[in-house]
Design a protein around this motif. Structure first.
Motif, PDB file in Angstrom:
ATOM      1  N   LYS A 184      -1.204   8.372  66.338  1.00 30.10           N
ATOM      2  CA  LYS A 184      -0.335   8.441  67.444  1.00 30.10           C
ATOM      3  C   LYS A 184       0.807   7.367  67.370  1.00 30.10           C
ATOM      4  O   LYS A 184       1.984   8.015  67.833  1.00 30.10           O
ATOM      5  N   MET A 185       1.313   6.518  66.553  1.00 24.62           N
ATOM      6  CA  MET A 185       2.296   5.699  66.489  1.00 24.62           C
ATOM      7  C   MET A 185       3.092   6.478  65.451  1.00 24.62           C
ATOM      8  O   MET A 185       4.297   6.568  65.919  1.00 24.62           O
ATOM      9  N   VAL A 186       2.779   7.044  64.592  1.00 22.52           N
ATOM     10  CA  VAL A 186       3.431   8.105  63.536  1.00 22.52           C
ATOM     11  C   VAL A 186       3.740   9.177  64.527  1.00 22.52           C
ATOM     12  O   VAL A 186       5.048   9.572  64.291  1.00 22.52           O
ATOM     13  N   HIS A 187       3.193   9.762  65.297  1.00 23.40           N
ATOM     14  CA  HIS A 187       3.352  10.881  66.194  1.00 23.40           C
ATOM     15  C   HIS A 187       4.838  10.455  66.950  1.00 23.40           C
ATOM     16  O   HIS A 187       5.652  11.094  67.123  1.00 23.40           O
ATOM     17  N   ASN A 188       4.573   9.359  67.376  1.00 22.55           N
ATOM     18  CA  ASN A 188       5.788   8.728  68.206  1.00 22.55           C
ATOM     19  C   ASN A 188       7.099   8.527  67.482  1.00 22.55           C
ATOM     20  O   ASN A 188       8.197   8.657  68.002  1.00 22.55           O
ATOM     21  N   GLY A 189       6.823   8.226  66.104  1.00 21.55           N
ATOM     22  CA  GLY A 189       8.164   7.945  65.132  1.00 21.55           C
ATOM     23  C   GLY A 189       8.682   9.353  64.989  1.00 21.55           C
ATOM     24  O   GLY A 189       9.796   9.283  65.157  1.00 21.55           O
ATOM     25  N   ILE A 190       7.867  10.140  64.641  1.00 20.08           N
ATOM     26  CA  ILE A 190       8.367  11.675  64.604  1.00 20.08           C
ATOM     27  C   ILE A 190       9.257  12.175  65.665  1.00 20.08           C
ATOM     28  O   ILE A 190      10.348  12.728  65.839  1.00 20.08           O
ATOM     29  N   GLU A 191       8.576  11.661  67.034  1.00 19.65           N
ATOM     30  CA  GLU A 191       9.146  12.187  68.312  1.00 19.65           C
ATOM     31  C   GLU A 191      10.561  11.371  68.390  1.00 19.65           C
ATOM     32  O   GLU A 191      11.571  12.303  68.873  1.00 19.65           O
ATOM     33  N   TYR A 192      10.653  10.319  68.021  1.00 19.14           N
ATOM     34  CA  TYR A 192      11.857   9.493  68.251  1.00 19.14           C
ATOM     35  C   TYR A 192      12.845  10.276  67.251  1.00 19.14           C
ATOM     36  O   TYR A 192      13.960  10.682  67.712  1.00 19.14           O
ATOM     37  N   ALA A 193      12.496  10.633  66.129  1.00 18.18           N
ATOM     38  CA  ALA A 193      13.489  11.308  65.110  1.00 18.18           C
ATOM     39  C   ALA A 193      14.006  12.474  65.753  1.00 18.18           C
ATOM     40  O   ALA A 193      15.210  12.943  65.295  1.00 18.18           O
ATOM     41  N   GLY A 260      16.284   3.886  76.233  1.00 19.77           N
ATOM     42  CA  GLY A 260      15.060   2.973  76.320  1.00 19.77           C
ATOM     43  C   GLY A 260      14.100   3.234  75.414  1.00 19.77           C
ATOM     44  O   GLY A 260      14.301   4.082  74.451  1.00 19.77           O
ATOM     45  N   SER A 261      13.292   2.074  75.309  1.00 22.59           N
ATOM     46  CA  SER A 261      11.881   2.687  74.429  1.00 22.59           C
ATOM     47  C   SER A 261      10.686   1.609  74.644  1.00 22.59           C
ATOM     48  O   SER A 261      11.126   0.622  74.982  1.00 22.59           O
ATOM     49  N   LYS A 262       9.662   1.998  74.413  1.00 25.59           N
ATOM     50  CA  LYS A 262       8.696   1.294  74.760  1.00 25.59           C
ATOM     51  C   LYS A 262       8.126   0.694  73.476  1.00 25.59           C
ATOM     52  O   LYS A 262       7.153  -0.082  73.743  1.00 25.59           O
ATOM     53  N   GLY A 263       8.469   0.863  72.366  1.00 26.16           N
ATOM     54  CA  GLY A 263       8.101   0.178  71.194  1.00 26.16           C
ATOM     55  C   GLY A 263       7.335   1.087  70.070  1.00 26.16           C
ATOM     56  O   GLY A 263       7.291   0.516  68.976  1.00 26.16           O
ATOM     57  N   THR A 264       6.948   2.159  70.371  1.00 25.89           N
ATOM     58  CA  THR A 264       6.092   2.743  69.353  1.00 25.89           C
ATOM     59  C   THR A 264       6.930   3.292  68.169  1.00 25.89           C
ATOM     60  O   THR A 264       6.432   3.133  67.171  1.00 25.89           O
ATOM     61  N   GLY A 265       8.213   3.651  68.470  1.00 20.84           N
ATOM     62  CA  GLY A 265       9.012   4.100  67.429  1.00 20.84           C
ATOM     63  C   GLY A 265       9.384   2.914  66.296  1.00 20.84           C
ATOM     64  O   GLY A 265       9.431   2.962  65.302  1.00 20.84           O
ATOM     65  N   LYS A 266       9.575   1.565  67.118  1.00 18.26           N
ATOM     66  CA  LYS A 266       9.911   0.444  66.183  1.00 18.26           C
ATOM     67  C   LYS A 266       8.649   0.206  65.394  1.00 18.26           C
ATOM     68  O   LYS A 266       8.860  -0.039  64.206  1.00 18.26           O
ATOM     69  N   TRP A 267       7.587   0.139  65.836  1.00 17.44           N
ATOM     70  CA  TRP A 267       6.338  -0.246  65.290  1.00 17.44           C
ATOM     71  C   TRP A 267       6.153   0.492  63.797  1.00 17.44           C
ATOM     72  O   TRP A 267       5.865   0.253  62.846  1.00 17.44           O
ATOM     73  N   THR A 268       6.597   1.968  64.032  1.00 15.89           N
ATOM     74  CA  THR A 268       6.443   2.955  63.048  1.00 15.89           C
ATOM     75  C   THR A 268       7.425   2.364  62.000  1.00 15.89           C
ATOM     76  O   THR A 268       6.997   2.428  60.677  1.00 15.89           O
ATOM     77  N   SER A 269       8.882   2.183  61.989  1.00 17.23           N
ATOM     78  CA  SER A 269       9.520   1.520  61.194  1.00 17.23           C
ATOM     79  C   SER A 269       9.235   0.411  60.657  1.00 17.23           C
ATOM     80  O   SER A 269       9.016   0.169  59.411  1.00 17.23           O
ATOM     81  N   GLY A 278       9.413   5.274  52.490  1.00 20.21           N
ATOM     82  CA  GLY A 278      10.694   5.486  53.396  1.00 20.21           C
ATOM     83  C   GLY A 278      10.637   6.726  54.143  1.00 20.21           C
ATOM     84  O   GLY A 278      10.296   7.653  54.063  1.00 20.21           O
ATOM     85  N   ILE A 279      11.040   6.176  55.406  1.00 16.08           N
ATOM     86  CA  ILE A 279      11.216   7.093  56.633  1.00 16.08           C
ATOM     87  C   ILE A 279      12.455   6.848  57.226  1.00 16.08           C
ATOM     88  O   ILE A 279      12.567   6.566  58.434  1.00 16.08           O
ATOM     89  N   PRO A 280      13.823   7.205  56.566  1.00 16.36           N
ATOM     90  CA  PRO A 280      15.071   6.749  57.127  1.00 16.36           C
ATOM     91  C   PRO A 280      15.397   7.385  58.346  1.00 16.36           C
ATOM     92  O   PRO A 280      15.975   6.669  59.105  1.00 16.36           O
ATOM     93  N   THR A 281      14.933   8.806  58.699  1.00 15.61           N
ATOM     94  CA  THR A 281      15.459   9.456  59.820  1.00 15.61           C
ATOM     95  C   THR A 281      14.833   8.765  61.243  1.00 15.61           C
ATOM     96  O   THR A 281      15.356   8.677  62.062  1.00 15.61           O
ATOM     97  N   ILE A 282      13.446   8.312  60.984  1.00 15.83           N
ATOM     98  CA  ILE A 282      12.531   7.518  61.855  1.00 15.83           C
ATOM     99  C   ILE A 282      13.358   6.442  62.066  1.00 15.83           C
ATOM    100  O   ILE A 282      13.731   5.677  63.420  1.00 15.83           O
ATOM    101  N   ASP A 283      13.717   5.487  60.954  1.00 16.94           N
ATOM    102  CA  ASP A 283      14.458   4.420  61.192  1.00 16.94           C
ATOM    103  C   ASP A 283      15.526   4.443  61.761  1.00 16.94           C
ATOM    104  O   ASP A 283      15.929   3.658  62.870  1.00 16.94           O
ATOM    105  N   ILE A 284      16.492   5.559  61.341  1.00 16.85           N
ATOM    106  CA  ILE A 284      17.619   5.813  62.104  1.00 16.85           C
ATOM    107  C   ILE A 284      17.757   5.985  63.629  1.00 16.85           C
ATOM    108  O   ILE A 284      18.410   5.497  64.384  1.00 16.85           O
ATOM    109  N   ALA A 285      16.518   6.667  64.205  1.00 12.43           N
ATOM    110  CA  ALA A 285      16.506   6.909  65.500  1.00 12.43           C
ATOM    111  C   ALA A 285      16.181   5.545  66.268  1.00 12.43           C
ATOM    112  O   ALA A 285      16.708   5.637  67.289  1.00 12.43           O
ATOM    113  N   VAL A 286      15.338   4.883  65.799  1.00 15.10           N
ATOM    114  CA  VAL A 286      15.099   3.525  66.237  1.00 15.10           C
ATOM    115  C   VAL A 286      16.293   2.620  66.586  1.00 15.10           C
ATOM    116  O   VAL A 286      16.783   2.257  67.558  1.00 15.10           O
TER     117      VAL A 286
END
Ligand code: 6PG
Length: 470
Positions: A184-193, A260-269, A278-286
């Motif tokens: 779910k955490m990674v799902h949210n990372g992809i969602e952010y990106a 805003g963000s509740k933090g799941t994208g940050k956790w993914t990075s 390396g997940i640069p596009t998820i990192d960039i989204a955060v």
């Protein structure tokens, strides 16, 4: 009190109530607890006072009326609240009962709770639930992990309420320990990106070629009828149509550009850094959500630096189609980064995450549901241990057929100072991942030159250090 209910829910917010109503629609008897009596009452009212739906205001009332082994889900904010609920439950429940945390808890917390409750012979399941309020009510994508016995006890109810694609439920066992919350955490990372990429294409079409909101609605509506079909594209089309209730303007134009963000994208990075993937596009989204918070500074900086200008295109339709292809390719690269992270984590933590089932259940119900997932599902059916979907020949061919559009879109944006950091990072990720010989030999030389950190050679085994000539 007679124990007649199949499932209990702690926390009767919108998500909790909607999940119970969904279960009741599938003939399960459900009981929900919330300290807030109005929420307990709302549950029964919203069920049209279905006798198989009950709302109570004490935890004990709920627990004592559940069939055993009990199935108790909590939807409470991540963190201490989860631990508090567990402590309140422990005196009331029995060995063999199942506690499910359906919130967005951090996977390390979930692992701690699994171990803590294992000693008390209580099953604890970290379970991602995706799809928001509508998903909970009519069919979420559900990502349970943990012990197999608990999964088998939950499977009938979860399969009944999950979204369906080709009549297949969008729920599956996600792997051992805290795999459910990890997925779910990674799902949210992809969602952010993906949300970041869509916002950048919005900037290109609105600021770059001056499309109106009406035209933007038409573009995204058309895109949602093609291979780029997805929940996020669909809601984006709808957003451009929404009128503001307080003014005569479109609502999108009245919303402040601070995300805003509740933090799941940050956790993914953070976790990807720990994992060494390396997940640069998820990192960039955060990061871009963080940069968006510096509104005052951005306004000041906009007066010092070149800001975005219109893109001179002699063929607007061609440019729009080029943006479609660019977004299509970059979106694939977002999924690729997230799925590669799951592959690495599964190996590193021995979670045995079934990647083909992950993409299978993401096809419906969840925020990142899209037609693209069918292609990834096929890729994993051809090779279930694919470390990266970019190594699948069909996906490689698809990307190659559209990559020039991503390159041209990036050039057009760069020449006109339009921020498309996500799209750039996606191309950068593909270029790096597909570079057989990276220039990182120079970094090794520099590290050994100033820090004697040693290096390996291409022609022989071993670790080497050189006394470099100044
Ligand atoms: C989902 C969503 C949900 C998440 C929202 C808000 O899968 O239904 O991901 O779990 O809470 O996306 O997340 P942010 O506030 O971090 O954007």
């Amino acid at each position: 009190m007679n124990s007649k209910f199949d499932f209990g829910m702690i926390g009767l917010g919108t998500m909790g109530r909607n999940l119970l109503l969904n279960m009741a629609d599938h003939e399960f008897s459900v009981i929900g607890f919330d300290k807030d009596a109005t929420k307990a009452a709302s549950l029964e009212q919203e069920s049209n006072n279905n006798k198989n739906v009950k709302g109570v205001v004490t935890l004990n009332e709920m627990v004592q009326q559940l069939k055993t082994p009990r199935r108790i889900m909590m939807l409470v904010p991540a963190g201490k609240a989860v631990d508090d609920v567990i402590e309140n439950l422990l005196p009331l429940i029995n060995e063999g009962d199942v506690i499910i945390d359906g919130g967005n808890s951090f996977f390390e917390d979930t692992l701690r709770r699994i171990k803590y409750l294992q000693e008390k012979k209580i099953h604890f399941v970290g379970m991602g639930v995706s799809g928001g309020e509508k998903g909970a009510r009519y069919g979420p994508s559900i990502m349970p992990g943990g012990d197999i016995e608990a999964w088998k006890h939950l499977q009938p109810i979860l399969e009944a309420i999950a979204a369906k694609v080709n009549n297949e439920p969008c729920v599956a066992y996600m792997g051992k320990d805290a795999a459910g919350h990890y997925v779910k955490m990674v799902h949210n990372g992809i969602e952010y990106a993906i949300m970041q990429l869509i916002s950048e294409v919005y900037a290109l079409l609105k600021n770059g070629i001056q499309l109106s909101n009406k035209e933007l609605h038409e573009v995204f509506k058309t895109w949602n009828e093609k291979e780029l079909q997805s929940f996020l594209i669909e809601i984006t089309a709808n957003i451009f149509k929404q009128k503001d209730e307080l003014t005569e303007y479109d609502l999108i134009d009245m919303i402040l550009d601070e995300a805003g963000s509740k933090g799941t994208g940050k956790w993914t990075s953070q976790e990807a850094m720990n994992l060494g993937i390396g997940i640069p596009t998820i990192d960039i989204a955060v990061s871009l959500r963080n940069i968006s918070a510096y509104k005052t500074e951005r306004v000041t900086a906009s007066k010092l630096y070149n800001t975005s200008t219109t893109i001179n295109t002699n063929n607007q339709q061609n440019f729009i189609h080029q943006c479609y292809d660019a977004l299509f390719v970059a979106t694939i690269l977002c999924y690729a980064q997230g799925l590669a992270m799951l592959h690495k984590a599964s190996e590193e933590y021995n979670l045995e995450i079934p990647l083909h089932d992950v993409v299978k259940i993401w096809r419906g119900g969840c925020i990142i549901r899209s037609s693209l997932l069918e292609k990834f599902y096929t890729a994993y059916q051809n090779n279930n241990n694919l470390s990266n979907i970019l190594l699948d020949k069909n996906i490689a061919t698809l990307i190659q057929s559209k990559i020039s559009s991503l390159q041209k879109t990036i050039i057009a944006a760069a020449e006109n100072n339009i921020a498309i950091t996500g799209l750039m990072s996606a191309l950068g990720y593909l270029n790096a991942y597909s570079t057989a010989k990276m220039p990182t030999n120079l970094i090794q030389a520099q590290r050994d030159y100033f820090g004697a950190h040693t290096y390996q050679r291409i022609d022989k085994e071993g670790i080497f250090h050189t006394k470099w000539n100044d």
